[in-house]
Design a protein around this motif. Sequence first.
Motif, PDB file in Angstrom:
ATOM      1  N   ARG A 160       4.321   2.842  -9.760  1.00  0.00           N
ATOM      2  CA  ARG A 160       4.075   4.062  -8.983  1.00  0.00           C
ATOM      3  C   ARG A 160       3.985   5.254  -9.910  1.00  0.00           C
ATOM      4  NH1 ARG A 160       8.061   4.299  -4.230  1.00  0.00           N
ATOM      5  NH2 ARG A 160       7.365   2.590  -2.942  1.00  0.00           N
ATOM      6  N   GLY A 161       3.155   6.181  -9.548  1.00  0.00           N
ATOM      7  CA  GLY A 161       2.926   7.347 -10.387  1.00  0.00           C
ATOM      8  C   GLY A 161       1.702   7.154 -11.267  1.00  0.00           C
ATOM      9  N   LYS A 162       1.278   5.888 -11.421  1.00  0.00           N
ATOM     10  CA  LYS A 162       0.088   5.612 -12.239  1.00  0.00           C
ATOM     11  C   LYS A 162      -0.981   4.901 -11.425  1.00  0.00           C
ATOM     12  CE  LYS A 162       2.397   5.338 -16.709  1.00  0.00           C
ATOM     13  NZ  LYS A 162       2.804   4.448 -17.814  1.00  0.00           N
ATOM     14  N   ARG A 163      -0.831   4.947 -10.082  1.00  0.00           N
ATOM     15  CA  ARG A 163      -1.722   4.181  -9.219  1.00  0.00           C
ATOM     16  C   ARG A 163      -2.716   5.046  -8.451  1.00  0.00           C
ATOM     17  NH1 ARG A 163      -0.063  -0.938  -8.431  1.00  0.00           N
ATOM     18  NH2 ARG A 163      -1.141  -1.008  -6.436  1.00  0.00           N
ATOM     19  N   GLY A 164      -2.729   6.326  -8.795  1.00  0.00           N
ATOM     20  CA  GLY A 164      -3.592   7.251  -8.047  1.00  0.00           C
ATOM     21  C   GLY A 164      -5.067   7.072  -8.374  1.00  0.00           C
ATOM     22  N   TRP A 165      -5.937   7.546  -7.478  1.00  0.00           N
ATOM     23  CA  TRP A 165      -7.383   7.498  -7.690  1.00  0.00           C
ATOM     24  C   TRP A 165      -7.806   8.650  -8.589  1.00  0.00           C
ATOM     25  CZ3 TRP A 165     -10.530   3.618  -6.034  1.00  0.00           C
ATOM     26  CH2 TRP A 165     -10.005   2.739  -5.079  1.00  0.00           C
ATOM     27  N   LYS A 206      -9.140   1.055   2.873  1.00  0.00           N
ATOM     28  CA  LYS A 206      -8.815   2.486   2.894  1.00  0.00           C
ATOM     29  C   LYS A 206      -9.973   3.359   2.452  1.00  0.00           C
ATOM     30  CE  LYS A 206      -3.904   1.800   2.080  1.00  0.00           C
ATOM     31  NZ  LYS A 206      -2.790   2.069   1.143  1.00  0.00           N
ATOM     32  N   ARG A 220       2.035  -5.516 -11.999  1.00  0.00           N
ATOM     33  CA  ARG A 220       1.695  -4.429 -11.085  1.00  0.00           C
ATOM     34  C   ARG A 220       1.897  -3.070 -11.755  1.00  0.00           C
ATOM     35  NH1 ARG A 220       1.411  -3.473  -5.413  1.00  0.00           N
ATOM     36  NH2 ARG A 220       2.097  -1.365  -4.905  1.00  0.00           N
ATOM     37  N   LYS A 267      -8.841   3.280  -9.513  1.00  0.00           N
ATOM     38  CA  LYS A 267      -7.406   3.092  -9.276  1.00  0.00           C
ATOM     39  C   LYS A 267      -6.953   1.925 -10.148  1.00  0.00           C
ATOM     40  CE  LYS A 267      -4.084   1.522  -5.807  1.00  0.00           C
ATOM     41  NZ  LYS A 267      -3.844   1.156  -4.396  1.00  0.00           N
ATOM     42  N   TYR A 283      -9.840  -4.506   0.949  1.00  0.00           N
ATOM     43  CA  TYR A 283      -9.371  -3.119   0.791  1.00  0.00           C
ATOM     44  C   TYR A 283     -10.180  -2.212   1.702  1.00  0.00           C
ATOM     45  CZ  TYR A 283      -7.671   1.166  -1.290  1.00  0.00           C
ATOM     46  OH  TYR A 283      -7.077   2.393  -1.470  1.00  0.00           O
TER      47      TYR A 283
HETATM   48  C1  I3P Z   1      -0.377   6.020  -5.539  1.00  0.00           C
HETATM   49  C2  I3P Z   1      -1.500   6.795  -4.869  1.00  0.00           C
HETATM   50  C3  I3P Z   1      -2.606   5.850  -4.452  1.00  0.00           C
HETATM   51  C4  I3P Z   1      -2.057   4.736  -3.543  1.00  0.00           C
HETATM   52  C5  I3P Z   1      -0.897   4.020  -4.204  1.00  0.00           C
HETATM   53  C6  I3P Z   1       0.205   4.966  -4.620  1.00  0.00           C
HETATM   54  O1  I3P Z   1       0.642   6.920  -5.904  1.00  0.00           O
HETATM   55  O2  I3P Z   1      -1.030   7.484  -3.749  1.00  0.00           O
HETATM   56  O3  I3P Z   1      -3.609   6.571  -3.771  1.00  0.00           O
HETATM   57  O4  I3P Z   1      -3.061   3.790  -3.326  1.00  0.00           O
HETATM   58  O5  I3P Z   1      -0.403   3.083  -3.261  1.00  0.00           O
HETATM   59  O6  I3P Z   1       1.226   4.238  -5.300  1.00  0.00           O
HETATM   60  P1  I3P Z   1       0.720   7.520  -7.415  1.00  0.00           P
HETATM   61  O7  I3P Z   1      -0.445   8.435  -7.598  1.00  0.00           O
HETATM   62  O8  I3P Z   1       2.016   8.228  -7.438  1.00  0.00           O
HETATM   63  O9  I3P Z   1       0.694   6.358  -8.362  1.00  0.00           O
HETATM   64  P2  I3P Z   1      -3.980   3.741  -2.024  1.00  0.00           P
HETATM   65  O10 I3P Z   1      -4.875   4.935  -2.084  1.00  0.00           O
HETATM   66  O11 I3P Z   1      -4.729   2.451  -2.160  1.00  0.00           O
HETATM   67  O12 I3P Z   1      -3.065   3.757  -0.855  1.00  0.00           O
HETATM   68  P3  I3P Z   1      -0.034   1.569  -3.631  1.00  0.00           P
HETATM   69  O13 I3P Z   1       1.195   1.637  -4.531  1.00  0.00           O
HETATM   70  O14 I3P Z   1       0.248   0.921  -2.328  1.00  0.00           O
HETATM   71  O15 I3P Z   1      -1.184   0.953  -4.345  1.00  0.00           O
END
Ligand code: I3P
Length: 109
Positions: free
Chosen positions: A20-25, A74, A17, A8, A72
Motif C-alpha cells: 500500500r502506498g505504492k499501488r496508485g494509478w 474499476k 504484492r 498501477k 478488473y
Molecule cells: C492504492 C490506490 C489504488 C487502489 C489500491 C490502493 O493506494 O488507491 O487506486 O487500486 O487498491 O492500495 P495507494 O496509492 O496508497 O497505494 P484500485 O484503483 O484498483 O482500487 P488495492 O490495494 O486494492 O490494489
Amino acid sequence: KSGFLVRKVHADPDGKRTPRGKRGWKSFYAMLKGLVLYLQKDEYRAERELTEEDVKNAVSIHHSLAMRAADYSKRPNVFYLRTADWRVFLFQAPNAEQMQSWITRINVV
Ligand code: I3P
C-alpha cells in the motif's frame, strides 16, 4: 509504438504484492522500443535524455505477457503486463483500440 498509459503496480519481482502506498494509478507517456517499454512521467519530448527516473520506470518486455484485464472492472481498457521476473502491472489505455494494439505489440516481440 507510443502513447499515454496509466499504470498501477500490482506485484513486485517474484510476484510479491506491491505494498500500500505504492499501488496508485500514475500517468505516463509510454514508448515501446525493441524489448523495452519506456515510461516517461512528463510529456514526450524527442530531444530529451533519459532521466534516472525514466530508467527506473523502464520495463523489459522480454518473455513478458500482456492480456486484457477481464477481471478488473474499476476502469475500462485495462490490460495486465506480467514480466519475466514476475512483476505485474496494470495499464489503462485511452480506448479499446489502443489497449488491443499495446497487447498485440507487446506479445509479438
Ligand atoms: C492504492 C490506490 C489504488 C487502489 C489500491 C490502493 O493506494 O488507491 O487506486 O487500486 O487498491 O492500495 P495507494 O496509492 O496508497 O497505494 P484500485 O484503483 O484498483 O482500487 P488495492 O490495494 O486494492 O490494489
